[in-house]
Design a protein around this motif. Sequence first.
Motif, PDB file in Angstrom:
ATOM      1  N   LEU A   7       0.863  -1.183   0.000  1.00 19.34           N
ATOM      2  CA  LEU A   7       0.000   0.000   0.000  1.00 19.34           C
ATOM      3  C   LEU A   7       0.896   1.228   0.000  1.00 19.34           C
ATOM      4  CD1 LEU A   7      -2.929   1.172   0.326  1.00 19.34           C
ATOM      5  CD2 LEU A   7      -2.500   1.187   2.778  1.00 19.34           C
ATOM      6  N   SER A  19      -5.345   1.985   5.381  1.00 17.58           N
ATOM      7  CA  SER A  19      -4.797   0.851   6.138  1.00 17.58           C
ATOM      8  C   SER A  19      -5.569   0.649   7.440  1.00 17.58           C
ATOM      9  CB  SER A  19      -3.298   1.023   6.392  1.00 17.58           C
ATOM     10  OG  SER A  19      -3.036   2.143   7.198  1.00 17.58           O
ATOM     11  N   VAL A  29      -1.944  -5.507   9.146  1.00 13.62           N
ATOM     12  CA  VAL A  29      -1.211  -4.368   8.601  1.00 13.62           C
ATOM     13  C   VAL A  29       0.199  -4.310   9.178  1.00 13.62           C
ATOM     14  CG1 VAL A  29      -1.107  -1.854   8.472  1.00 13.62           C
ATOM     15  CG2 VAL A  29      -3.315  -3.023   8.188  1.00 13.62           C
ATOM     16  N   VAL A 109      -1.276  -6.374   4.660  1.00 13.33           N
ATOM     17  CA  VAL A 109      -1.130  -5.082   3.988  1.00 13.33           C
ATOM     18  C   VAL A 109       0.209  -4.517   4.443  1.00 13.33           C
ATOM     19  CG1 VAL A 109      -2.000  -2.731   3.789  1.00 13.33           C
ATOM     20  CG2 VAL A 109      -3.607  -4.652   3.863  1.00 13.33           C
TER      21      VAL A 109
END
Length: 200
Positions: A7, A19, A29, A109
Amino acid sequence: NQLVVGLTGGIGSGKTAVSNRLQTLGATVIDTDEIAHSLTKAGGLAMPDIQRAFGHEALLSDGSMNRDHMRALVFKEPEQRIALEKILHPKIRQLVQQQLDAGAPLYFVLVVPLLFEKGGWGELMDEIIVVDCPVEQQVQRVIQRNGWPETQVRAVIQNQATRETRLAGATQLIQNNGDLAELVEKIDFMHQKLIKKAQK
Ligand code: ATP
């Protein structure tokens, strides 16, 4: 093998908004900015090396990195930026790898704000989400959030990859040019798409 979704996006584009929402929806994340921050707080793993390389003025009295000082220094002197990155980057990579090795229930992520400016991250990623918005919107958001003068915001944007470069590197795009409700809708849609990819 687990899905790792990169990302990225320019300053103030909305990476954190995205996020945070993906995390709420169940994604795991890993934020390289947060890791860099933890390495340079008081007692952080990078602080001994930073003191050795940059001296006492690189530290605040509590032992954390003097961010204002270092920001100004690396802005003026590119070789100092490289020296700081040489300290931080391997440690960030190592901590990212540790978190990847721990696994994720849905997908990862991996937030890398300067993905297109610094090499070496792309190979970890199966997809790259770019959060995009017009430069003028970036400027307004950062002025509002940080209270910075406009010239400072524009200087940072000048030093980052162009919007075109990021768009060219994206495999997934989130256009953050509307209000926050619209953004949430787009993120929820993206999450569904990523879950399907993760299940393949
Ligand atoms: P940075 O690179 O500086 O960390 P970022 O890409 O993480 O920035 P955010 O912090 O998510 O960006 O967003 C920047 C600011 O703009 C925040 O104050 C956020 O609340 C606000 N913002 C983001 N998206 C929208 C939107 N669609 N509508 C209104 N405000 C927004």
